[in-house]
Design a protein around this motif. Structure first.
Motif, PDB file in Angstrom:
ATOM      1  N   ALA A  67       0.840  -1.206   0.000  1.00 37.10           N
ATOM      2  CA  ALA A  67       0.000   0.000   0.000  1.00 37.10           C
ATOM      3  C   ALA A  67       0.868   1.247   0.000  1.00 37.10           C
ATOM      4  O   ALA A  67       0.567   2.226  -0.699  1.00 37.10           O
ATOM      5  CB  ALA A  67      -0.929  -0.003   1.203  1.00 37.10           C
ATOM      6  N   ARG A  68       1.945   1.225   0.767  1.00 35.61           N
ATOM      7  CA  ARG A  68       2.857   2.374   0.795  1.00 35.61           C
ATOM      8  C   ARG A  68       3.430   2.618  -0.597  1.00 35.61           C
ATOM      9  O   ARG A  68       3.477   3.761  -1.066  1.00 35.61           O
ATOM     10  CB  ARG A  68       3.983   2.124   1.802  1.00 35.61           C
ATOM     11  N   ALA A  69       3.853   1.563  -1.279  1.00 40.73           N
ATOM     12  CA  ALA A  69       4.408   1.701  -2.634  1.00 40.73           C
ATOM     13  C   ALA A  69       3.350   2.220  -3.606  1.00 40.73           C
ATOM     14  O   ALA A  69       3.645   3.071  -4.457  1.00 40.73           O
ATOM     15  CB  ALA A  69       4.965   0.355  -3.109  1.00 40.73           C
ATOM     16  N   LEU A  70       2.117   1.739  -3.482  1.00 43.86           N
ATOM     17  CA  LEU A  70       1.050   2.191  -4.376  1.00 43.86           C
ATOM     18  C   LEU A  70       0.724   3.664  -4.147  1.00 43.86           C
ATOM     19  O   LEU A  70       0.469   4.406  -5.106  1.00 43.86           O
ATOM     20  CB  LEU A  70      -0.193   1.318  -4.192  1.00 43.86           C
ATOM     21  N   LEU A  71       0.732   4.106  -2.891  1.00 42.32           N
ATOM     22  CA  LEU A  71       0.493   5.528  -2.607  1.00 42.32           C
ATOM     23  C   LEU A  71       1.595   6.398  -3.198  1.00 42.32           C
ATOM     24  O   LEU A  71       1.316   7.454  -3.773  1.00 42.32           O
ATOM     25  CB  LEU A  71       0.372   5.757  -1.105  1.00 42.32           C
ATOM     26  N   LEU A  72       2.833   5.968  -3.072  1.00 46.92           N
ATOM     27  CA  LEU A  72       3.950   6.715  -3.671  1.00 46.92           C
ATOM     28  C   LEU A  72       3.773   6.804  -5.182  1.00 46.92           C
ATOM     29  O   LEU A  72       4.003   7.855  -5.775  1.00 46.92           O
ATOM     30  CB  LEU A  72       5.287   6.079  -3.307  1.00 46.92           C
ATOM     31  N   ALA A  73       3.323   5.714  -5.797  1.00 52.16           N
ATOM     32  CA  ALA A  73       3.099   5.697  -7.243  1.00 52.16           C
ATOM     33  C   ALA A  73       1.952   6.633  -7.647  1.00 52.16           C
ATOM     34  O   ALA A  73       1.923   7.127  -8.773  1.00 52.16           O
ATOM     35  CB  ALA A  73       2.801   4.274  -7.717  1.00 52.16           C
ATOM     36  N   GLU A  74       1.023   6.900  -6.726  1.00 53.65           N
ATOM     37  CA  GLU A  74      -0.104   7.816  -6.971  1.00 53.65           C
ATOM     38  C   GLU A  74       0.289   9.279  -6.769  1.00 53.65           C
ATOM     39  O   GLU A  74      -0.538  10.165  -6.911  1.00 53.65           O
ATOM     40  CB  GLU A  74      -1.269   7.486  -6.036  1.00 53.65           C
ATOM     41  N   GLY A  75       1.546   9.536  -6.374  1.00 53.89           N
ATOM     42  CA  GLY A  75       1.994  10.911  -6.189  1.00 53.89           C
ATOM     43  C   GLY A  75       2.026  11.380  -4.752  1.00 53.89           C
ATOM     44  O   GLY A  75       2.365  12.530  -4.480  1.00 53.89           O
ATOM     45  N   PHE A  76       1.657  10.505  -3.812  1.00 54.03           N
ATOM     46  CA  PHE A  76       1.728  10.854  -2.398  1.00 54.03           C
ATOM     47  C   PHE A  76       3.174  10.785  -1.930  1.00 54.03           C
ATOM     48  O   PHE A  76       4.000  10.101  -2.532  1.00 54.03           O
ATOM     49  CB  PHE A  76       0.898   9.871  -1.562  1.00 54.03           C
ATOM     50  N   SER A  77       3.467  11.480  -0.859  1.00 49.12           N
ATOM     51  CA  SER A  77       4.788  11.356  -0.234  1.00 49.12           C
ATOM     52  C   SER A  77       4.571  10.993   1.223  1.00 49.12           C
ATOM     53  O   SER A  77       3.587  11.397   1.848  1.00 49.12           O
ATOM     54  CB  SER A  77       5.582  12.660  -0.357  1.00 49.12           C
ATOM     55  N   GLU A  78       5.490  10.206   1.752  1.00 50.24           N
ATOM     56  CA  GLU A  78       5.391   9.807   3.148  1.00 50.24           C
ATOM     57  C   GLU A  78       5.806  10.988   4.009  1.00 50.24           C
ATOM     58  O   GLU A  78       6.894  11.530   3.848  1.00 50.24           O
ATOM     59  CB  GLU A  78       6.274   8.589   3.427  1.00 50.24           C
ATOM     60  N   VAL A  79       4.910  11.417   4.902  1.00 54.38           N
ATOM     61  CA  VAL A  79       5.162  12.607   5.712  1.00 54.38           C
ATOM     62  C   VAL A  79       5.376  12.288   7.186  1.00 54.38           C
ATOM     63  O   VAL A  79       5.705  13.179   7.963  1.00 54.38           O
ATOM     64  CB  VAL A  79       4.025  13.646   5.562  1.00 54.38           C
ATOM     65  N   GLY A  80       5.196  11.031   7.566  1.00 48.41           N
ATOM     66  CA  GLY A  80       5.403  10.684   8.965  1.00 48.41           C
ATOM     67  C   GLY A  80       5.234   9.207   9.201  1.00 48.41           C
ATOM     68  O   GLY A  80       4.762   8.457   8.350  1.00 48.41           O
ATOM     69  N   GLN A  81       5.652   8.820  10.401  1.00 49.22           N
ATOM     70  CA  GLN A  81       5.560   7.432  10.808  1.00 49.22           C
ATOM     71  C   GLN A  81       5.252   7.409  12.298  1.00 49.22           C
ATOM     72  O   GLN A  81       5.758   8.236  13.056  1.00 49.22           O
ATOM     73  CB  GLN A  81       6.887   6.724  10.521  1.00 49.22           C
ATOM     74  N   GLY A  82       4.419   6.464  12.727  1.00 52.04           N
ATOM     75  CA  GLY A  82       4.109   6.322  14.143  1.00 52.04           C
ATOM     76  C   GLY A  82       5.344   5.926  14.929  1.00 52.04           C
ATOM     77  O   GLY A  82       6.302   5.383  14.375  1.00 52.04           O
ATOM     78  N   THR A  83       5.317   6.175  16.206  1.00 53.29           N
ATOM     79  CA  THR A  83       6.496   5.919  17.043  1.00 53.29           C
ATOM     80  C   THR A  83       6.874   4.448  17.111  1.00 53.29           C
ATOM     81  O   THR A  83       8.033   4.125  17.296  1.00 53.29           O
ATOM     82  CB  THR A  83       6.269   6.459  18.474  1.00 53.29           C
ATOM     83  N   ARG A  84       5.903   3.551  16.941  1.00 55.56           N
ATOM     84  CA  ARG A  84       6.208   2.116  16.984  1.00 55.56           C
ATOM     85  C   ARG A  84       6.402   1.518  15.593  1.00 55.56           C
ATOM     86  O   ARG A  84       6.568   0.319  15.454  1.00 55.56           O
ATOM     87  CB  ARG A  84       5.105   1.368  17.723  1.00 55.56           C
ATOM     88  N   GLY A  85       6.343   2.353  14.575  1.00 55.59           N
ATOM     89  CA  GLY A  85       6.556   1.872  13.211  1.00 55.59           C
ATOM     90  C   GLY A  85       5.398   1.067  12.659  1.00 55.59           C
ATOM     91  O   GLY A  85       5.568   0.310  11.709  1.00 55.59           O
ATOM     92  N   GLU A  86       4.198   1.230  13.234  1.00 58.54           N
ATOM     93  CA  GLU A  86       3.035   0.483  12.771  1.00 58.54           C
ATOM     94  C   GLU A  86       2.075   1.339  11.954  1.00 58.54           C
ATOM     95  O   GLU A  86       1.117   0.831  11.406  1.00 58.54           O
ATOM     96  CB  GLU A  86       2.286  -0.091  13.977  1.00 58.54           C
ATOM     97  N   SER A  87       2.339   2.640  11.906  1.00 56.05           N
ATOM     98  CA  SER A  87       1.473   3.572  11.181  1.00 56.05           C
ATOM     99  C   SER A  87       2.328   4.458  10.290  1.00 56.05           C
ATOM    100  O   SER A  87       3.400   4.902  10.702  1.00 56.05           O
ATOM    101  CB  SER A  87       0.699   4.466  12.160  1.00 56.05           C
ATOM    102  N   PHE A  88       1.818   4.710   9.086  1.00 56.96           N
ATOM    103  CA  PHE A  88       2.523   5.536   8.116  1.00 56.96           C
ATOM    104  C   PHE A  88       1.556   6.578   7.593  1.00 56.96           C
ATOM    105  O   PHE A  88       0.382   6.286   7.343  1.00 56.96           O
ATOM    106  CB  PHE A  88       3.061   4.669   6.973  1.00 56.96           C
ATOM    107  N   TYR A  89       2.033   7.800   7.421  1.00 56.53           N
ATOM    108  CA  TYR A  89       1.198   8.928   7.032  1.00 56.53           C
ATOM    109  C   TYR A  89       1.688   9.493   5.702  1.00 56.53           C
ATOM    110  O   TYR A  89       2.890   9.672   5.507  1.00 56.53           O
ATOM    111  CB  TYR A  89       1.226   9.999   8.122  1.00 56.53           C
ATOM    112  N   PHE A  90       0.723   9.781   4.823  1.00 60.10           N
ATOM    113  CA  PHE A  90       1.038  10.250   3.476  1.00 60.10           C
ATOM    114  C   PHE A  90       0.270  11.518   3.157  1.00 60.10           C
ATOM    115  O   PHE A  90      -0.906  11.643   3.522  1.00 60.10           O
ATOM    116  CB  PHE A  90       0.668   9.173   2.449  1.00 60.10           C
ATOM    117  N   GLY A  91       0.940  12.430   2.478  1.00 59.59           N
ATOM    118  CA  GLY A  91       0.320  13.652   2.012  1.00 59.59           C
ATOM    119  C   GLY A  91       0.423  13.748   0.510  1.00 59.59           C
ATOM    120  O   GLY A  91       1.298  13.137  -0.110  1.00 59.59           O
TER     121      GLY A  91
END
Length: 100
Positions: free
Chosen positions: A10-34
């Motif tokens: 899902a992270r790779a597909l979002l990047l391919a859609e033009g999103f960029s990763e803008v953050g990550q949860g402290t435990r590495g279980e959540s990823f945020y995209f803008g």
């Protein structure tokens, strides 16, 4: 695919859609995209947010939560629904509060 593999995909597909990763949860279980030029963020995680987290982080306007194994087709379908939610929130006018 496993939940971890589905999240990575899902992270790779979002990047391919033009999103960029803008953050990550402290435990590495959540990823945020803008998305450049758009308000709000898309969250990809292995758990749902609590009501307290929703209040604390209103910038997250759509979430993809993966808690079990998914096929590629199921992942793409759920990601499409998440992106529809995200785009739908971009089109909503903000409510103005007028003083009485």
């Amino acid at each position: 695919m496993t939940p971890a593999a589905a999240i990575d995909r899902a992270r790779a597909l979002l990047l391919a859609e033009g999103f960029s990763e803008v953050g990550q949860g402290t435990r590495g279980e959540s990823f945020y995209f803008g998305l450049p030029g758009a308000e709000g963020q898309v969250r990809v995680a292995n758990h749902a947010r609590t009501p307290k987290q929703r209040l604390k982080h209103p910038e997250v306007v759509a979430s993809l939560v993966v808690t079990g194994p998914l096929s590629e087709a199921a992942l793409r379908e759920r990601l499409s629904a998440t992106l529809r939610d995200f785009r739908g929130r971009q089109e909503r006018p903000t409510m103005a509060i007028t003083p009485h």
